[in-house]
Enzyme design. Structure first.
Site, PDB file in Angstrom:
ATOM      1  N   SER A 135      55.266 -14.852 -13.129  1.00  0.00           N
ATOM      2  CA  SER A 135      55.540 -15.783 -12.042  1.00  0.00           C
ATOM      3  C   SER A 135      56.820 -15.354 -11.348  1.00  0.00           C
ATOM      4  O   SER A 135      57.676 -14.702 -11.955  1.00  0.00           O
ATOM      5  CB  SER A 135      55.714 -17.207 -12.581  1.00  0.00           C
ATOM      6  OG  SER A 135      56.185 -18.090 -11.579  1.00  0.00           O
ATOM      7  N   TYR A 148      58.906 -23.180 -18.803  1.00  0.00           N
ATOM      8  CA  TYR A 148      57.950 -22.363 -18.045  1.00  0.00           C
ATOM      9  C   TYR A 148      58.603 -21.052 -17.605  1.00  0.00           C
ATOM     10  O   TYR A 148      58.026 -19.974 -17.763  1.00  0.00           O
ATOM     11  CB  TYR A 148      57.454 -23.148 -16.832  1.00  0.00           C
ATOM     12  CG  TYR A 148      56.496 -22.405 -15.949  1.00  0.00           C
ATOM     13  CD1 TYR A 148      55.153 -22.261 -16.314  1.00  0.00           C
ATOM     14  CD2 TYR A 148      56.909 -21.853 -14.737  1.00  0.00           C
ATOM     15  CE1 TYR A 148      54.264 -21.583 -15.499  1.00  0.00           C
ATOM     16  CE2 TYR A 148      56.027 -21.184 -13.917  1.00  0.00           C
ATOM     17  CZ  TYR A 148      54.703 -21.050 -14.299  1.00  0.00           C
ATOM     18  OH  TYR A 148      53.832 -20.377 -13.482  1.00  0.00           O
TER      19      TYR A 148
END
Length: 253
Positions: A135, A148
């Site tokens: 990401s 995350y």
């Protein structure tokens, strides 16, 4: 299934973990259109008619073993593995419980590790492409996504290590690092209500390209990385964020 030999992935066998989610489903559909035989490995069955479904819990090693054994018994080869399974926890590290920390690492990192670990022996027969999901949050951080962000940084490092270890075996390993992709997960991040709608629009406008990405945008990059056209591409982190991280300063959301 389309057997047209002009399709660039004709005859290739592909597995997509998280293949029934928004991005995973788009990936499966794109690979099918390009001629691959595609398996969606997920806990919830929701697939394209030409995509085969295999129940798989990416956090369970036996589940990954069974998944690869099924592919081996039916095809004796695996050409493409897409590790798209993942979740997001919207909390600071202080708010995150140990159970939540362990769960997100189990899915986002351990799931990538287990699927890859057990797929490599089968991929080694013909060579292949492993595509992990990092990401842009593995490079920079959004607020309240501490765990995350940590998982995506781990996937980035794992991707490079796998590429170095298995490149000599003709196995390429890359990671796609999406930015803001229009999915239910992104909508959940913004929440509901007037303020959320304004934040949604403000975030869109801060992108140089002035729009969010789509699952199909991600699937396009997966297809390229899976194809022979990307034969010299390995060990890389491919940022797909509409230019967001190219900016010197970004809006605070």
């Amino acid at each position: 299934m389309n057997a047209n030999r002009d399709h660039p992935l004709h005859g290739r066998i592909a597995v997509v973990t998280g293949g029934c989610g928004g991005i995973g489903r788009a990936i499966c559909e794109r690979l099918v259109r390009e001629g691959a035989r595609v398996y969606a490995a997920d806990l919830v069955r929701q697939t394209h008619p030409e995509v085969k479904y295999l129940e798989c819990d990416v956090t369970c090693e036996q589940s990954s073993i069974d998944l690869v054994q099924h592919i081996k018994s039916h095809h004796d080869r695996l050409d493409i593995l897409v590790n798209a399974a993942g979740i997001e926890i919207e909390k600071t590290i202080e708010e995150t419980t140990l159970d939540e920390w362990n769960r997100i690492f189990a899915i986002n990192v351990t799931g990538t590790f287990l699927a890859s670990k057990h797929a490599i022996a089968l991929m080694r027969k013909t060579g292949g492409s492993i595509i992990n999901f990092g990401s842009y949050d593995g490079f920079i951080a959004d607020p309240k996504l501490a765990a995350y962000c940590a998982t995506k940084g781990a996937v980035h490092a794992l991707t490079r290590a796998m590429a170095c270890d298995h490149g000599p075996e003709n196995i390429r390993v890359n990671a796609i690092c999406p930015g803001f992709i229009d999915t239910p997960m992104l909508k959940s991040f913004f929440g509901e209500g007037g303020d959320s709608e304004r934040s949604w629009e403000a975030a869109r406008e801060v992108h140089p390209i002035r729009c969010y990405g789509t699952p199909e945008d991600v699937a396009n990059l997966v297809f390229w990385l899976a194809s022979d056209e990307a034969g010299y591409a390995t060990g890389q982190l491919w940022i797909l964020d509409g230019g967001l991280t190219a900016q010197v300063q970004q809006m605070r959301l």
